[in-house]
Scaffold this motif. Sequence first.
Motif, PDB file in Angstrom:
ATOM      1  N   UNK A 138      28.932  49.674  -6.082  1.00  0.00           N
ATOM      2  CA  UNK A 138      28.796  51.136  -6.020  1.00  0.00           C
ATOM      3  C   UNK A 138      28.340  51.566  -4.625  1.00  0.00           C
ATOM      4  N   UNK A 139      27.457  50.788  -4.019  1.00  0.00           N
ATOM      5  CA  UNK A 139      26.974  51.066  -2.661  1.00  0.00           C
ATOM      6  C   UNK A 139      28.135  51.067  -1.671  1.00  0.00           C
ATOM      7  N   UNK A 140      29.026  50.087  -1.797  1.00  0.00           N
ATOM      8  CA  UNK A 140      30.152  49.976  -0.874  1.00  0.00           C
ATOM      9  C   UNK A 140      31.112  51.155  -0.986  1.00  0.00           C
ATOM     10  N   UNK A 141      31.231  51.736  -2.174  1.00  0.00           N
ATOM     11  CA  UNK A 141      32.190  52.816  -2.388  1.00  0.00           C
ATOM     12  C   UNK A 141      31.584  54.212  -2.333  1.00  0.00           C
ATOM     13  N   UNK A 142      30.284  54.305  -2.236  1.00  0.00           N
ATOM     14  CA  UNK A 142      29.617  55.603  -2.242  1.00  0.00           C
ATOM     15  C   UNK A 142      29.666  56.250  -0.859  1.00  0.00           C
ATOM     16  N   UNK A 143      29.755  57.581  -0.853  1.00  0.00           N
ATOM     17  CA  UNK A 143      29.756  58.318   0.413  1.00  0.00           C
ATOM     18  C   UNK A 143      28.423  59.035   0.647  1.00  0.00           C
ATOM     19  N   UNK A 144      27.660  59.246  -0.411  1.00  0.00           N
ATOM     20  CA  UNK A 144      26.397  59.964  -0.317  1.00  0.00           C
ATOM     21  C   UNK A 144      25.303  59.026   0.222  1.00  0.00           C
ATOM     22  N   UNK A 145      24.700  59.357   1.369  1.00  0.00           N
ATOM     23  CA  UNK A 145      23.680  58.468   1.947  1.00  0.00           C
ATOM     24  C   UNK A 145      22.455  58.274   1.045  1.00  0.00           C
ATOM     25  N   UNK A 146      22.049  59.319   0.346  1.00  0.00           N
ATOM     26  CA  UNK A 146      20.878  59.190  -0.538  1.00  0.00           C
ATOM     27  C   UNK A 146      21.177  58.239  -1.693  1.00  0.00           C
TER      28      UNK A 146
ATOM     29  N   UNK B  82      20.833  52.817  -4.321  1.00  0.00           N
ATOM     30  CA  UNK B  82      21.579  51.684  -4.865  1.00  0.00           C
ATOM     31  C   UNK B  82      21.220  50.373  -4.166  1.00  0.00           C
ATOM     32  N   UNK B  83      21.136  50.397  -2.837  1.00  0.00           N
ATOM     33  CA  UNK B  83      20.860  49.139  -2.138  1.00  0.00           C
ATOM     34  C   UNK B  83      19.425  48.681  -2.363  1.00  0.00           C
ATOM     35  N   UNK B  84      18.495  49.629  -2.436  1.00  0.00           N
ATOM     36  CA  UNK B  84      17.108  49.236  -2.739  1.00  0.00           C
ATOM     37  C   UNK B  84      17.012  48.620  -4.123  1.00  0.00           C
ATOM     38  N   UNK B  85      17.706  49.223  -5.069  1.00  0.00           N
ATOM     39  CA  UNK B  85      17.685  48.718  -6.436  1.00  0.00           C
ATOM     40  C   UNK B  85      18.344  47.338  -6.525  1.00  0.00           C
ATOM     41  N   UNK B  86      19.442  47.138  -5.800  1.00  0.00           N
ATOM     42  CA  UNK B  86      20.098  45.827  -5.836  1.00  0.00           C
ATOM     43  C   UNK B  86      19.228  44.766  -5.173  1.00  0.00           C
ATOM     44  N   UNK B  87      18.551  45.113  -4.071  1.00  0.00           N
ATOM     45  CA  UNK B  87      17.632  44.164  -3.438  1.00  0.00           C
ATOM     46  C   UNK B  87      16.522  43.771  -4.409  1.00  0.00           C
ATOM     47  N   UNK B  88      16.026  44.737  -5.143  1.00  0.00           N
ATOM     48  CA  UNK B  88      14.968  44.464  -6.117  1.00  0.00           C
ATOM     49  C   UNK B  88      15.482  43.568  -7.245  1.00  0.00           C
ATOM     50  N   UNK B  89      16.718  43.808  -7.707  1.00  0.00           N
ATOM     51  CA  UNK B  89      17.290  42.961  -8.761  1.00  0.00           C
ATOM     52  C   UNK B  89      17.432  41.514  -8.287  1.00  0.00           C
ATOM     53  N   UNK B  90      17.946  41.327  -7.085  1.00  0.00           N
ATOM     54  CA  UNK B  90      18.094  39.973  -6.553  1.00  0.00           C
ATOM     55  C   UNK B  90      16.733  39.310  -6.347  1.00  0.00           C
ATOM     56  N   UNK B  91      15.759  40.085  -5.894  1.00  0.00           N
ATOM     57  CA  UNK B  91      14.413  39.534  -5.700  1.00  0.00           C
ATOM     58  C   UNK B  91      13.820  39.087  -7.039  1.00  0.00           C
ATOM     59  N   UNK B  92      13.984  39.917  -8.070  1.00  0.00           N
ATOM     60  CA  UNK B  92      13.484  39.551  -9.403  1.00  0.00           C
ATOM     61  C   UNK B  92      14.198  38.306  -9.928  1.00  0.00           C
ATOM     62  N   UNK B  93      15.481  38.196  -9.628  1.00  0.00           N
ATOM     63  CA  UNK B  93      16.234  37.009 -10.058  1.00  0.00           C
ATOM     64  C   UNK B  93      15.665  35.758  -9.404  1.00  0.00           C
ATOM     65  N   UNK B  94      15.277  35.869  -8.145  1.00  0.00           N
ATOM     66  CA  UNK B  94      14.681  34.712  -7.468  1.00  0.00           C
ATOM     67  C   UNK B  94      13.273  34.417  -7.961  1.00  0.00           C
TER      68      UNK B  94
END
Length: 167
Positions: A69-77, A82-94
């Motif tokens: 979704x981050x790659x296809x989104x045009x809205x900066x906010x 999205x990227x903060x949330x994905x970083x958090x998901x990957x961090x929790x996975x680790x």
Amino acid sequence: MYDAKAQRLHNPDPVKPPKGYTDDTTIVQAPVYDTDACVIRDAPMPIAKKGAVKHTSELTGQGDEKVKKFDHSADPNEKTVLIKSSLEDYRKALVDDPFSAEATLKLAVAYDKVLRKSCALALLGRLSKLAENPKYSTAANARIDEIMDHDVYFHDYRNDAIKAVGR
């Protein structure tokens, strides 16, 4: 001077446009990566819990959806959220499974998307250490091969990334 034929005019050699030039006459600048030291904990990790692998794969899947979704989104906010949330998901996975090569690589790629070069390289170093362990070497080497196969991963500092994974 006036008796001879006029000299033939030659067309000049074509001039190549400068690097980064596009048709709309704008110069595309290279991204500026944050090179501040990134702290990735290398202390002994706890042993993964019994159901952690399933939970880790769920979290990495959620992170993958958010990165798409981050790659296809045009809205900066929206991209920021999205990227903060994905970083958090990957961090929790680790945190759930510290030896997950897939979560390590995906977190490194996500850090690359937010221009955190030092964090991405630190995670690639961690992936290299996983490859040295016989128990995790199969999964880690598969992820390292994935890095080698995909030229878009860590494109701007590819040589550093390859050195970080030990190839």
